[in-house]
Design an enzyme around this catalytic site. Sequence first.
Site, PDB file in Angstrom:
ATOM      1  N   CYS A 124       0.509  -0.881   0.356  1.00 28.49           N
ATOM      2  CA  CYS A 124      -0.080  -0.225  -0.423  1.00 28.49           C
ATOM      3  C   CYS A 124       1.609   1.504   0.319  1.00 28.49           C
ATOM      4  O   CYS A 124       1.734   1.199   0.554  1.00 28.49           O
ATOM      5  CB  CYS A 124      -0.825  -0.323   1.722  1.00 28.49           C
ATOM      6  SG  CYS A 124      -1.994   1.312   1.563  1.00 28.49           S
ATOM      7  N   CYS A 165      -4.433   1.537   7.975  1.00 29.61           N
ATOM      8  CA  CYS A 165      -3.559  -0.125   7.164  1.00 29.61           C
ATOM      9  C   CYS A 165      -3.236  -0.582   7.501  1.00 29.61           C
ATOM     10  O   CYS A 165      -3.175  -1.328   8.601  1.00 29.61           O
ATOM     11  CB  CYS A 165      -1.798   0.756   6.480  1.00 29.61           C
ATOM     12  SG  CYS A 165      -1.767  -0.180   5.002  1.00 29.61           S
ATOM     13  N   HIS A 215      -8.999   4.994  -7.437  1.00 30.43           N
ATOM     14  CA  HIS A 215      -9.182   5.957  -8.248  1.00 30.43           C
ATOM     15  C   HIS A 215      -9.080   7.835  -6.466  1.00 30.43           C
ATOM     16  O   HIS A 215      -9.886   6.576  -5.622  1.00 30.43           O
ATOM     17  CB  HIS A 215      -9.875   6.014  -8.685  1.00 30.43           C
ATOM     18  CG  HIS A 215      -9.762   5.191 -10.050  1.00 30.43           C
ATOM     19  ND1 HIS A 215     -10.040   4.015  -9.820  1.00 30.43           N
ATOM     20  CD2 HIS A 215      -9.578   5.258 -11.011  1.00 30.43           C
ATOM     21  CE1 HIS A 215      -9.328   3.044 -10.515  1.00 30.43           C
ATOM     22  NE2 HIS A 215      -9.178   4.334 -11.863  1.00 30.43           N
ATOM     23  N   CYS A 236      -4.633  -0.263   0.234  1.00 32.90           N
ATOM     24  CA  CYS A 236      -4.811  -1.895   0.673  1.00 32.90           C
ATOM     25  C   CYS A 236      -6.520  -1.868   0.914  1.00 32.90           C
ATOM     26  O   CYS A 236      -6.953  -0.359   0.952  1.00 32.90           O
ATOM     27  CB  CYS A 236      -5.100  -2.357   2.226  1.00 32.90           C
ATOM     28  SG  CYS A 236      -4.579  -1.137   3.367  1.00 32.90           S
ATOM     29  N   CYS A 258      -6.716   1.002   3.886  1.00 34.29           N
ATOM     30  CA  CYS A 258      -6.686   2.430   3.158  1.00 34.29           C
ATOM     31  C   CYS A 258      -7.860   2.845   2.080  1.00 34.29           C
ATOM     32  O   CYS A 258      -8.267   3.805   2.270  1.00 34.29           O
ATOM     33  CB  CYS A 258      -5.147   2.922   2.645  1.00 34.29           C
ATOM     34  SG  CYS A 258      -4.328   3.118   3.708  1.00 34.29           S
TER      35      CYS A 258
END
Length: 121
Positions: free
Chosen positions: A35, A42, A53, A75, A78
């Site tokens: 990530c 996380c 995106h 990930c 996140c």
Amino acid sequence: MDGGSSLSFNRQPLGQRQPPLVSPAMRRSAQNQPCTLRLPCCNGRLDTTVLAHLRVFNIAGMGQKPPDWCSVYACHACHDAIDRRNGQTAGMWGWEDLFRAHIETQRRMWAAGLIVEGEGR
């Protein structure tokens, strides 16, 4: 300047957007990558990393995805945080986190040959 002239900035009329760049190779490149966001939430699990995106600066309209180059490796946790899927992650990230992750993701894509230098117009 005479009163009848108009300026043109080569912009498209409102409501008419170009279709976003969709790159299956860029999307696949996120698989098993670390990530790049690394927010406090996380989970560090490579098997949950996707191309997330970034919905910033009106790059895409409501219900539209931004182009694949405007993304980060994220990930599951996140990705949920930047998409604001739950209230527990509110205020967990800032613009500097997105910018850092975007640069890191772009560097990885460049190294993998997914982003290449093109000839100028």
